[in-house]
Design an enzyme around this catalytic site. Structure first.
Site, short mmCIF file in Angstrom:
data_model
loop_
_atom_site.label_atom_id
_atom_site.label_comp_id
_atom_site.label_asym_id
_atom_site.label_seq_id
_atom_site.Cartn_x
_atom_site.Cartn_y
_atom_site.Cartn_z
N TYR A 88 28.41 14.51 65.21
CA TYR A 88 28.70 13.11 64.93
C TYR A 88 27.87 12.22 65.85
CZ TYR A 88 32.43 13.56 68.59
OH TYR A 88 33.15 13.81 69.73
N CYS A 89 27.50 11.05 65.35
CA CYS A 89 26.64 10.10 66.06
C CYS A 89 25.39 10.77 66.63
CB CYS A 89 27.41 9.39 67.17
SG CYS A 89 26.57 7.91 67.79
#
Length: 280
Positions: free
Chosen positions: A148-149
């Site tokens: 994620y990110c």
């Protein structure tokens, strides 16, 4: 790395430790704090400042996340899992903050020539490598695309990401921020964000490419090192490493001049957050 080291080697470091403020310390306050510090450090009315912070059961969304086609369904899922959410005022995508995640911010004044964006990232990477130099693991900085990110300065060991770095620049101040997954399961945190995106996209093609998350590429430092680290342990390593870079370190809080600045920046962050969520 020499230029990165020179950034860490400030004449003095003020340390603001907000890692133990508990469940009522809201993440919006943190973003107001970092904007305040950018202003005061950038105007040289305050020294270089390092801030440590922990938030409980919070998902911090990026601006791009507010454009998801079924955002309301994604947010409902987060609430059902016991998380609240905010939209941050800097770049990036959704990340998880909880009591096992230590966040660090380093705030530098912009020099006359300016601080190259990669130099800020390199300084944080160097700091983290030095903090854990006693472990026989190489800490890499490269994008872990299935995390994620994802970003070019994801920190990982053997392909498993444990940290992400971002930057905020304001009024001649540079804030370099990192989240460090210290304890518990990195994969479980990734499952939460994967569930959010699954519900917020529902298979619809979007112009912006959101991450296709594989929870197996994320882990905590405790998992990666095979030893039970705590946020307090990592905080001590952080203080020791900052001290070793040279210069004077001291514990501080916002000054009398910074307090009204914080009230103003915090209000801006709150209003912007409400606006972003209303428009989505």
């Amino acid at each position: 790395m020499n230029e990165a080291l020179s950034l860490l080697s400030q004449a003095q470091w003020r340390i603001i430790d907000q890692s133990g403020l508990g469940v009522h310390f809201d993440a919006l306050q943190s973003f107001g704090m970092d904007d305040t510090l950018c202003n005061s450090v950038g105007s040289k009315t305050a020294p270089a400042t390092a801030r440590a912070w922990v938030h409980h059961q919070t998902v911090v969304l990026g601006i791009q996340d507010t454009k998801l086609p079924f955002l309301a369904d994604g947010l409902k899922y987060l609430e059902e899992q016991g998380y609240h959410f905010i939209v941050r005022n800097s770049g990036g995508l959704a990340v998880v903050l909880d009591e096992g995640v230590l966040n660090l911010t380093l705030v530098f004044p912009e020099a006359e020539k300016g601080i190259d964006i990669n130099r800020g990232y390199e300084a944080m990477w160097l700091l983290i490598k030095r903090m854990f130099a006693d472990f026989p693991h190489e800490i890499e900085a490269r994008e872990i695309s299935a995390s994620y990110c994802p970003g070019s300065y994801d920190l990982s060991i053997n392909g498993k990401k444990f940290a992400g770095i971002s930057q905020r620049r304001l009024r001649n101040g540079v804030a370099v921020q990192i989240y460090l997954c210290v304890t518990d399961s990195g994969a479980k945190r990734a499952e939460l964000i994967k569930g959010f995106y699954d519900r917020a996209t529902q298979g619809v093609q979007t112009k912006f490419k959101y991450p296709d998350i594989n929870p197996e590429v994320m882990a905590s430092l405790s998992e990666l090192f095979g030893t039970q680290l705590s946020v307090s342990d990592v905080m001590l390593r952080f203080l020791k490493t900052i001290k070793e870079t040279g210069g004077h370190i001291y514990s501080g809080q916002l000054t009398v001049e910074e307090t009204p600045l914080f009230a103003d920046y915090y209000q801006r962050v709150v209003e912007r957050n409400e606006k972003m969520l209303q428009e989505s």
